[in-house]
Design an enzyme around this catalytic site. Structure first.
Site, PDB file in Angstrom:
ATOM      1  N   ASP A 248       0.869  -1.181   0.000  1.00 42.34           N
ATOM      2  CA  ASP A 248       0.000   0.000   0.000  1.00 42.34           C
ATOM      3  C   ASP A 248       0.906   1.231   0.000  1.00 42.34           C
ATOM      4  OD1 ASP A 248      -1.558   2.286   1.476  1.00 42.34           O
ATOM      5  OD2 ASP A 248      -3.083   0.901   0.751  1.00 42.34           O
ATOM      6  N   GLU A 291      -4.265   2.351  -4.900  1.00 40.89           N
ATOM      7  CA  GLU A 291      -2.809   2.377  -4.761  1.00 40.89           C
ATOM      8  C   GLU A 291      -2.304   1.128  -4.045  1.00 40.89           C
ATOM      9  OE1 GLU A 291      -4.429   4.834  -1.253  1.00 40.89           O
ATOM     10  OE2 GLU A 291      -4.913   4.528  -3.360  1.00 40.89           O
TER      11      GLU A 291
END
Length: 383
Positions: A248, A291
């Site tokens: 992440d 993301e």
């Protein structure tokens, strides 16, 4: 979709051994669905010709041909209704081989019956239709996505059957004409195989386009879950290690807020390229969310996955628009050590550890209890 062929793509069109798991599964399902469709059509049409046989041929020839047609129709019907469809390419090849075996056996059994009977007039024309059955079946290979090798192997029994009946003798063709017909059959085989290869190329291009995220080049989540399920099942059956790594990107929302989505997209592309650079050919990279990236590493222990991610983080994940390095919080889970109940549980565990990395200050790896590290400030143990 580009019309150019790379050497790797050309190899995949000639030989089946290098196809990815995803291509093999899609191709297996497509071959079997078309095999069942063709079998269903032949199951309905084959017995209808009995009426013509009864009108043209005398008894008992018409009776024998009718019996052969009924048997062939039953075999086609079984393939259409009862053949079990799976995503295994071996099962697909067996199904297609059975489909081609039915008319091949029918041709070999009907030829001596027609050749030994006293046929004249319209019967000779009808017998010619039986003689051309291999041509129809070889041409039919064009509807299946096959490699060049597979096309040749599937056509070979039909070529041998045609040549063998020529040696046996025919009321339709003298032997020199049979040799010429064999040459025509070879040409049809080449054209049909090229058409089958074209179908395979188009299918591969569609799968490639549909399965990958356009921005990052990683697999999309839906396809990624399918691949993960396959890898998980294989690792469980073979008692092999399987690691999943959850990335992440830290503070990525700030990139979009301060510099715009175009710069955010550039950062994502650069980061994805960097992560992909650490992967082996067997590893799978999935864009899990905005993301978030999930990397599936078959036959990789937790220590091995941790070492690979440490090397990646040491090199850096790329630059943000303001010139600072892009970092990520990383969670790692491994099948043989964590013993999850399902692949979903394995991913949830890696996701949970990624959140622990976030809470511990970001820019670090949480891999699980007992994992050694050369960078203790960035690799934590978790229960």
């Amino acid at each position: 979709m580009s019309g150019d062929l790379s050497l790797a793509q050309l190899r995949d069109l000639l030989l089946p051994g290098g196809h990815t798991t995803l291509i093999q599964r899609r191709r297996a399902l497509l071959i079997q669905s078309r095999m069942r469709m063709v079998a269903g059509v032949f199951a309905l049409l084959t017995p209808l010709w009995i009426i013509i046989d009864v009108l043209i041929f005398t008894w008992p020839l018409s009776g024998w041909l009718a019996a052969l047609r009924i048997a062939a129709s039953g075999a086609f019907g079984w393939l259409a209704l009862r053949y079990r469809v799976t995503d295994d390419v071996g099962a697909a090849r067996r199904g297609l081989a059975l489909l081609l075996a039915v008319p091949t056996v029918f041709f070999l059994l009907s030829h001596p019956l027609l050749n030994e009977d006293h046929i004249a007039g319209a019967g000779v024309a009808m017998a010619a239709g039986y003689a051309f059955l291999p041509f129809v079946m070889v041409a039919g290979l064009s509807v299946f996505p096959l490699t060049a090798l597979e096309g040749g192997l599937f056509a070979l029994p039909l070529l041998v059957a045609h040549f063998g009946t020529g040696l046996y003798g025919s009321i339709v063709f003298p032997f020199p004409s049979y040799v010429g017909a064999l040459w025509l059959l070879l040409l049809i085989m080449v054209v049909a195989t090229l058409a089958a290869m074209s179908q395979l190329h188009f299918m591969m291009a569609l799968v490639e386009q549909a399965s990958h995220d356009a921005l990052t080049g990683a697999f999309g989540r839906r396809v990624g879950e399918e691949l993960l399920r396959i890898q998980y099942g294989h690792a469980r059956r073979a008692a092999l290690p399987l690691s999943v790594v959850f990335f992440d990107l830290d503070d990525f929302k700030a990139v979009n807020d301060r510099h715009g989505h175009e710069e955010g997209d550039r950062t994502l592309r650069d980061t994805a390229r960097t992560i992909r650079g650490m992967l082996r050919q067997t590893d799978v990279m999935i864009r899990w969310g905005g993301e978030e990236f999930l990397v599936v590493m078959p036959n990789t222990t937790r220590d091995g996955a941790c070492a690979a991610v440490e090397r990646l983080c040491a090199r850096g994940l790329g630059r943000r628009p303001d010139g600072t390095g892009q970092t990520a919080s990383v969670g790692i889970a491994e099948l043989s050590l964590d013993r999850p109940e399902s692949w979903e549980t394995l991913v949830d565990l890696a996701d949970h550890r990624m959140y622990l990395a976030k809470q511990a200050g970001k820019n670090r790896i949480v891999a699980g209890e007992g994992v050694g590290s050369a960078s203790p400030d960035h690799v934590d143990a978790a229960d």
